[in-house]
Design a protein around this motif. Structure first.
Motif, short mmCIF file in Angstrom:
data_model
loop_
_atom_site.label_atom_id
_atom_site.label_comp_id
_atom_site.label_asym_id
_atom_site.label_seq_id
_atom_site.Cartn_x
_atom_site.Cartn_y
_atom_site.Cartn_z
N VAL A 41 0.86 -1.18 0.00
CA VAL A 41 0.00 0.00 0.00
C VAL A 41 0.90 1.24 0.00
N VAL A 42 0.71 2.12 -0.98
CA VAL A 42 1.54 3.32 -1.09
C VAL A 42 0.64 4.55 -1.14
N ALA A 43 1.16 5.64 -0.60
CA ALA A 43 0.39 6.88 -0.53
C ALA A 43 0.28 7.53 -1.91
N GLU A 44 -0.86 8.13 -2.20
CA GLU A 44 -1.03 8.91 -3.42
C GLU A 44 -0.40 10.29 -3.25
N GLU A 45 0.14 10.80 -4.33
CA GLU A 45 0.72 12.15 -4.36
C GLU A 45 0.24 12.80 -5.65
N VAL A 46 -0.43 13.94 -5.53
CA VAL A 46 -1.15 14.53 -6.66
C VAL A 46 -0.82 16.02 -6.77
N PRO A 47 -0.64 16.55 -7.98
CA PRO A 47 -0.50 18.00 -8.13
C PRO A 47 -1.80 18.70 -7.79
N ILE A 48 -1.72 19.67 -6.90
CA ILE A 48 -2.89 20.45 -6.49
C ILE A 48 -2.64 21.90 -6.90
N ALA A 49 -3.41 22.40 -7.86
CA ALA A 49 -3.26 23.78 -8.34
C ALA A 49 -4.19 24.69 -7.55
N LEU A 50 -3.61 25.68 -6.88
CA LEU A 50 -4.39 26.64 -6.10
C LEU A 50 -4.59 27.90 -6.94
N GLU A 51 -5.84 28.24 -7.20
CA GLU A 51 -6.16 29.39 -8.04
C GLU A 51 -7.00 30.39 -7.23
N TYR A 52 -6.68 31.67 -7.41
CA TYR A 52 -7.43 32.74 -6.75
C TYR A 52 -8.02 33.66 -7.80
N ASN A 53 -9.32 33.77 -7.78
CA ASN A 53 -10.04 34.66 -8.71
C ASN A 53 -9.60 34.43 -10.15
N GLY A 54 -9.43 33.13 -10.49
CA GLY A 54 -9.12 32.75 -11.86
C GLY A 54 -7.65 32.78 -12.22
N ILE A 55 -6.78 33.14 -11.27
CA ILE A 55 -5.34 33.23 -11.54
C ILE A 55 -4.62 32.14 -10.75
N SER A 56 -3.78 31.36 -11.44
CA SER A 56 -3.02 30.32 -10.77
C SER A 56 -1.96 30.94 -9.87
#
Length: 282
Positions: A41-56
């Motif tokens: 069993v291995v942990a998942e690691e995922v890119p999480i993009a944080l956007e504010y008011n439509g801007i990354s």
């Protein structure tokens, strides 16, 4: 030939419909010179993009769980918003390459964010990626409120054992950090886990802020070293006590002294080291 995997990221649990926090893989395990093929069993690691008011703004590698907590906690500890009420909306949007967290914040906060001209690319355990100036890299939160909860040594060590018992993803994978909240009575009331130590603390802070928790009436316990940024995040929201399983850095100690944060390291069974502001530990 294109050998790129077409498996969507993140994976979704067919039973719950939620993002999977771990995967099962076949591995060759060697012990005492003997090989056996087993399921791991291995942990998942995922890119999480944080956007504010439509801007990354940032892309962080994280465990795809408690993302609303992560979004609010990150926004508060990075000084993007000052209060939870300034985060108006938060929508989690899955994609083939990762997850977008689309937030809408108060206009004045968004204007201030653009002026910082920060564009982070975060890696697991990465703290200050993308800071353009020394002033951005080392922020100085105001001192936390005087007083607040105090704890006994016995409460601290009992809370550590409670936290470890509740780290389900770590028990399954051995790959995640945790941040836990010890309330004024010395009990662990909330635990958040993530492959990144900063992310785990942000998730904890976001969940506590959403619940309108008084940050002066408790302590954060973390399963990592106490780096500068871990102390900075705690102080920014008013947490006056942070205890770490591993060591602090010298900069973290100086910031804890400056902001009146009680900083304890090497919290293990029957032992710990107090590095700054010991008045909250009896």
């Amino acid at each position: 030939m294109n050998t790129r995997s077409q498996t969507p990221i993140p994976n979704v649990d067919d039973t719950t419909g939620e993002y999977a926090t771990f995967a099962r893989v076949q591995v060759d395990r060697w012990r005492d010179g003997q090989r056996e093929t087993v399921e791991d069993v291995v942990a998942e690691e995922v890119p999480i993009a944080l956007e504010y008011n439509g801007i990354s703004h940032a892309v962080m590698m994280a465990t795809p769980a408690d993302l609303e907590d992560f979004a609010l906690g990150f926004s508060l500890t990075e000084g993007i918003v000052a209060t939870p009420g300034e985060l108006y909306e938060c929508e989690i949007v899955p994609g083939c390459e990762g997850v977008q967290v689309q937030m809408r914040i108060a206009t004045e906060r968004f204007v201030a964010l653009k002026e910082k001209r920060r564009n982070l690319t975060g890696r697991t355990g990465c703290g200050l990626c993308g800071a353009e100036t020394l002033e951005q890299a080392v922020r100085h939160p105001k001192a936390v409120a005087q007083g607040g909860a105090q704890f006994t040594v016995q409460q601290l060590h009992a809370a550590l054992e409670q936290m470890q018992a509740r780290q389900q993803l770590q028990q399954a994978t051995g790959a995640t950090h945790a941040a836990a909240w010890m309330d004024a009575q010395g009990g662990i009331v909330l635990v958040r886990e993530d492959v990144g130590r900063h992310n785990a603390l942000d998730k904890l802070i976001g969940a506590l802020a959403e619940a309108e928790t008084d940050f002066s009436q408790g302590a954060a316990i973390i399963t990592s070293r106490a780096s500068y940024e871990m102390v900075q995040k705690a102080a920014t929201v008013g947490i006056g006590f942070i205890a770490a399983i591993s060591a602090p850095t010298a900069l973290a100690i100086r910031l804890a002294e400056e902001t009146d944060v009680t900083l304890v390291g090497f919290v293990r069974r029957q032992g710990h080291v107090v590095y700054a502001r010991p008045h909250r530990l009896r």
